[in-house]
Motif scaffolding. Structure first.
Motif, PDB file in Angstrom:
ATOM      1  N   GLN A  65      11.849   4.209  36.489  1.00 27.15           N
ATOM      2  CA  GLN A  65      12.201   2.861  36.054  1.00 27.15           C
ATOM      3  C   GLN A  65      13.399   2.356  36.849  1.00 27.15           C
ATOM      4  OE1 GLN A  65      14.096   1.691  32.031  1.00 27.15           O
ATOM      5  NE2 GLN A  65      11.925   1.349  31.657  1.00 27.15           N
ATOM      6  N   ALA A  87       1.272   4.174  26.593  1.00 28.62           N
ATOM      7  CA  ALA A  87       2.091   3.476  25.597  1.00 28.62           C
ATOM      8  C   ALA A  87       2.175   1.992  25.948  1.00 28.62           C
ATOM      9  CB  ALA A  87       3.487   4.094  25.517  1.00 28.62           C
ATOM     10  N   PHE A  90      -0.862  -0.002  24.852  1.00 30.82           N
ATOM     11  CA  PHE A  90      -0.975  -0.301  23.432  1.00 30.82           C
ATOM     12  C   PHE A  90       0.197  -1.104  22.903  1.00 30.82           C
ATOM     13  CE2 PHE A  90      -4.147   2.724  24.221  1.00 30.82           C
ATOM     14  CZ  PHE A  90      -5.207   2.075  23.624  1.00 30.82           C
ATOM     15  N   LEU A 130      -1.263   8.871  19.183  1.00 31.21           N
ATOM     16  CA  LEU A 130      -0.040   8.700  18.389  1.00 31.21           C
ATOM     17  C   LEU A 130       0.801   9.975  18.427  1.00 31.21           C
ATOM     18  CD1 LEU A 130       1.224   6.565  16.575  1.00 31.21           C
ATOM     19  CD2 LEU A 130      -0.182   7.406  14.694  1.00 31.21           C
ATOM     20  N   VAL A 133       2.377  10.027  22.032  1.00 29.79           N
ATOM     21  CA  VAL A 133       3.451   9.041  22.212  1.00 29.79           C
ATOM     22  C   VAL A 133       4.624   9.383  21.280  1.00 29.79           C
ATOM     23  CG1 VAL A 133       4.041   6.586  22.081  1.00 29.79           C
ATOM     24  CG2 VAL A 133       1.843   7.278  23.013  1.00 29.79           C
ATOM     25  N   LEU A 137       8.471  10.028  22.368  1.00 28.69           N
ATOM     26  CA  LEU A 137       9.582   9.277  21.763  1.00 28.69           C
ATOM     27  C   LEU A 137      10.679  10.253  21.343  1.00 28.69           C
ATOM     28  CD1 LEU A 137      10.833   6.667  20.650  1.00 28.69           C
ATOM     29  CD2 LEU A 137       9.499   6.994  18.565  1.00 28.69           C
ATOM     30  N   VAL A 140      12.505  11.553  24.459  1.00 29.38           N
ATOM     31  CA  VAL A 140      13.399  10.576  25.100  1.00 29.38           C
ATOM     32  C   VAL A 140      14.627  10.336  24.221  1.00 29.38           C
ATOM     33  CG1 VAL A 140      13.610   8.236  26.022  1.00 29.38           C
ATOM     34  CG2 VAL A 140      11.522   9.521  26.393  1.00 29.38           C
TER      35      VAL A 140
ATOM     36  N   ALA B  87       6.731   8.610  13.589  1.00 31.21           N
ATOM     37  CA  ALA B  87       6.410   9.360  14.808  1.00 31.21           C
ATOM     38  C   ALA B  87       6.507  10.855  14.532  1.00 31.21           C
ATOM     39  CB  ALA B  87       7.347   8.962  15.948  1.00 31.21           C
ATOM     40  N   ALA B 129      -0.052   1.664  14.607  1.00 30.69           N
ATOM     41  CA  ALA B 129       1.038   2.644  14.684  1.00 30.69           C
ATOM     42  C   ALA B 129       1.342   2.980  16.142  1.00 30.69           C
ATOM     43  CB  ALA B 129       0.667   3.915  13.910  1.00 30.69           C
ATOM     44  N   LEU B 130       0.294   3.061  16.950  1.00 30.80           N
ATOM     45  CA  LEU B 130       0.460   3.364  18.375  1.00 30.80           C
ATOM     46  C   LEU B 130       1.242   2.240  19.062  1.00 30.80           C
ATOM     47  CD1 LEU B 130      -0.382   5.527  20.356  1.00 30.80           C
ATOM     48  CD2 LEU B 130      -2.587   4.375  20.606  1.00 30.80           C
ATOM     49  N   ASP B 131       0.947   1.017  18.700  1.00 33.12           N
ATOM     50  CA  ASP B 131       1.681  -0.133  19.221  1.00 33.12           C
ATOM     51  C   ASP B 131       3.164  -0.034  18.835  1.00 33.12           C
ATOM     52  OD1 ASP B 131       1.882  -3.083  20.102  1.00 33.12           O
ATOM     53  OD2 ASP B 131       2.476  -3.182  18.016  1.00 33.12           O
ATOM     54  N   VAL B 133       4.960   2.690  17.844  1.00 30.44           N
ATOM     55  CA  VAL B 133       5.639   3.838  18.466  1.00 30.44           C
ATOM     56  C   VAL B 133       5.752   3.626  19.976  1.00 30.44           C
ATOM     57  CG1 VAL B 133       5.553   6.341  18.799  1.00 30.44           C
ATOM     58  CG2 VAL B 133       4.911   5.377  16.598  1.00 30.44           C
ATOM     59  N   GLY B 134       4.733   2.996  20.588  1.00 27.28           N
ATOM     60  CA  GLY B 134       4.785   2.711  22.022  1.00 27.28           C
ATOM     61  C   GLY B 134       5.936   1.775  22.379  1.00 27.28           C
ATOM     62  N   ARG B 135       6.156   0.733  21.563  1.00 27.97           N
ATOM     63  CA  ARG B 135       7.279  -0.187  21.810  1.00 27.97           C
ATOM     64  C   ARG B 135       8.617   0.518  21.651  1.00 27.97           C
ATOM     65  NH1 ARG B 135       5.554  -5.844  21.499  1.00 27.97           N
ATOM     66  NH2 ARG B 135       3.363  -5.747  20.960  1.00 27.97           N
ATOM     67  N   ARG B 136       8.716   1.397  20.649  1.00 31.39           N
ATOM     68  CA  ARG B 136       9.982   2.147  20.482  1.00 31.39           C
ATOM     69  C   ARG B 136      10.238   3.041  21.684  1.00 31.39           C
ATOM     70  NH1 ARG B 136      10.598   3.288  14.233  1.00 31.39           N
ATOM     71  NH2 ARG B 136      10.184   1.137  13.648  1.00 31.39           N
ATOM     72  N   LEU B 137       9.150   3.670  22.175  1.00 31.35           N
ATOM     73  CA  LEU B 137       9.306   4.541  23.351  1.00 31.35           C
ATOM     74  C   LEU B 137       9.860   3.720  24.511  1.00 31.35           C
ATOM     75  CD1 LEU B 137       8.895   7.225  24.826  1.00 31.35           C
ATOM     76  CD2 LEU B 137       6.529   6.567  25.251  1.00 31.35           C
ATOM     77  N   GLN B 138       9.309   2.526  24.731  1.00 36.08           N
ATOM     78  CA  GLN B 138       9.792   1.690  25.827  1.00 36.08           C
ATOM     79  C   GLN B 138      11.251   1.291  25.608  1.00 36.08           C
ATOM     80  OE1 GLN B 138       7.001  -1.537  26.341  1.00 36.08           O
ATOM     81  NE2 GLN B 138       5.648  -0.234  27.534  1.00 36.08           N
ATOM     82  N   VAL B 140      13.567   2.942  23.902  1.00 37.04           N
ATOM     83  CA  VAL B 140      14.474   4.086  24.077  1.00 37.04           C
ATOM     84  C   VAL B 140      14.579   4.449  25.555  1.00 37.04           C
ATOM     85  CG1 VAL B 140      14.917   6.489  23.445  1.00 37.04           C
ATOM     86  CG2 VAL B 140      14.056   4.909  21.747  1.00 37.04           C
ATOM     87  N   GLN B 141      13.464   4.315  26.302  1.00 37.93           N
ATOM     88  CA  GLN B 141      13.540   4.584  27.739  1.00 37.93           C
ATOM     89  C   GLN B 141      14.489   3.598  28.418  1.00 37.93           C
ATOM     90  OE1 GLN B 141       9.408   4.586  28.865  1.00 37.93           O
ATOM     91  NE2 GLN B 141       9.193   6.765  28.492  1.00 37.93           N
ATOM     92  N   THR B 142      14.450   2.343  27.990  1.00 39.92           N
ATOM     93  CA  THR B 142      15.359   1.349  28.563  1.00 39.92           C
ATOM     94  C   THR B 142      16.809   1.696  28.228  1.00 39.92           C
ATOM     95  OG1 THR B 142      13.667  -0.346  28.472  1.00 39.92           O
ATOM     96  CG2 THR B 142      15.937  -1.118  28.574  1.00 39.92           C
TER      97      THR B 142
END
Lengths: 239, 239
Positions: A65, A87, A90, A130, A133, A137, A140, B87, B129-131, B133-138, B140-142
């Motif tokens: 990134q 991720a 979705f 899930l 991902v 999570l 990370v 998660a 749920a995948l949506d 958790v996927g947004r949280r992953l993004q 936290v990566q940021t």
């Protein structure tokens, strides 16, 4: 990138499809496409619309990134059997990072629409995703805590141990991280500078804890590295 | 914690259940339990087996992870309508952090088994749920990239802007972050010390960018904060 017919046996081994019966697996094969990617090629770019879910079959992919200021962070390395870009699909937006082949790769992908249909028909696929991902999570979040609270030597030790678990190969007298890994890569994984990583690794090499080539790292004394990562009293070096 | 009968109308508003019809929503209600939690109470603890999926209906929950060395990091604040602890349930392990009520709360929970049944019967729930958790992953990566590469002033600006988006309330002359937030909390969100956060906020207060009480932050000039976060040329302060 050359599209190929995917091999059904290969999909059986992916965690995403764990627990599916033969008929369901055959469906996943029908909607998949295989591609070969040469070392150095980009599979997707940060900011591209996230339209494809990818699984790596062979090779190694680096997820990187880049911030608005141009500074880069290695998000993770993807090994055979792992999903990437999922991720983002979705979460319904753009890929938040680049995916770069750091070795010659074979990958499979599904369109977002095809994966949606698979998940609607086989909720087990969505629940497996899930799980995948959710674990990322947690990983990370742990890295974020490490970068936020630990001194850099411990962060580098944690990063090498994580890579050894993910991509370690037993060799004589140690565990080799089985793909090209530069000191700059390690710096971008741990939020520090090339200079600091070089200083730390040189110290560890002098103590016989790790051994490094230009793009290669072998852990000679994993227990000593665990002691550094966990801030335990250090074992004595071998006499 | 007092168990109550859950209110069907409340579940309709959760993103986890978006797209469900009335019959499916009724099923989610039947397998849910509501609880009231007093300010200061712990909802789950780091290391406990992850047996319950939670959704917050009212109040505010702080998710805090503690390292082996005792250092703490604020993982995120949960507001009404958001899931927490989910998660961990699907990654099938233990909660990786504490969940603390920072205000009086009303929360709903499902056992892991009940949520599994809901997802098997209604794949839309698993995909929602995948949506999430996927947004949280993004996210936290940021944050991980920010902590790894940005100087601390930009990280604090990013953290305040994220909180304002998540929990900002328009007040006269600014946006108030609508829950108790100390300088120590901000330090634990951004990987820095109380001393550094105090120095930065005092500077911003002097420039009229933010205004803070003991447990309270109001952003007076959001554009100036965005300029700091994104490293843009700063707008001039009002004459």
């Amino acid at each position: 990138m050359t599209p190929l017919a995917p091999d059904p046996d290969v999909l059986r081994g992916l965690r995403l499809f764990a627990g599916l019966d033969a008929a369901a697996l055959a469906e996943t094969v029908r909607s998949a496409q295989t591609q070969r990617v040469e070392k150095g090629a980009t599979i997707f770019s940060q900011g591209d619309p996230a339209t494809l879910c990818h699984a790596l079959i062979d090779g190694r992919v680096k997820i990187v990134q880049t911030g608005a200021d141009g500074q880069q962070m290695v998000v993770r390395y993807i090994g055979p059997g792992e999903m990437f870009g999922t991720a983002a699909v979705f979460a319904g937006g753009v890929y938040p990072a680049d995916a770069l082949a750091v070795a010659d790769c074979v990958a499979i992908h599904w369109s977002a629409a095809a994966m949606g249909v698979l998940m609607e028909r086989h909720p087990r696929v969505a629940m497996n995703a899930l799980d995948i991902v959710g674990r990322r999570l947690q990983e990370v979040q742990t890295r974020l805590r490490e970068v936020s609270t630990e001194r850099v030597e411990r962060r580098v030790a944690h990063a090498l141990l994580r890579l050894a678990r993910q991509a370690g190969r037993r060799v004589e007298g140690g565990v080799e991280i089985d793909f090209p890994l530069s000191r700059q890569d390690i710096a971008e994984m741990t939020g520090t500078t090339l200079h600091t990583v070089s200083r730390i690794l040189s110290g560890w090499e002098a103590q016989g804890i790790v051994e490094g080539g230009r793009q290669q790292v072998t852990i000679r004394r994993p227990h000593a590295l665990v002691a550094i990562a966990e801030d335990l009293p250090r074992p004595l070096p071998p006499a």
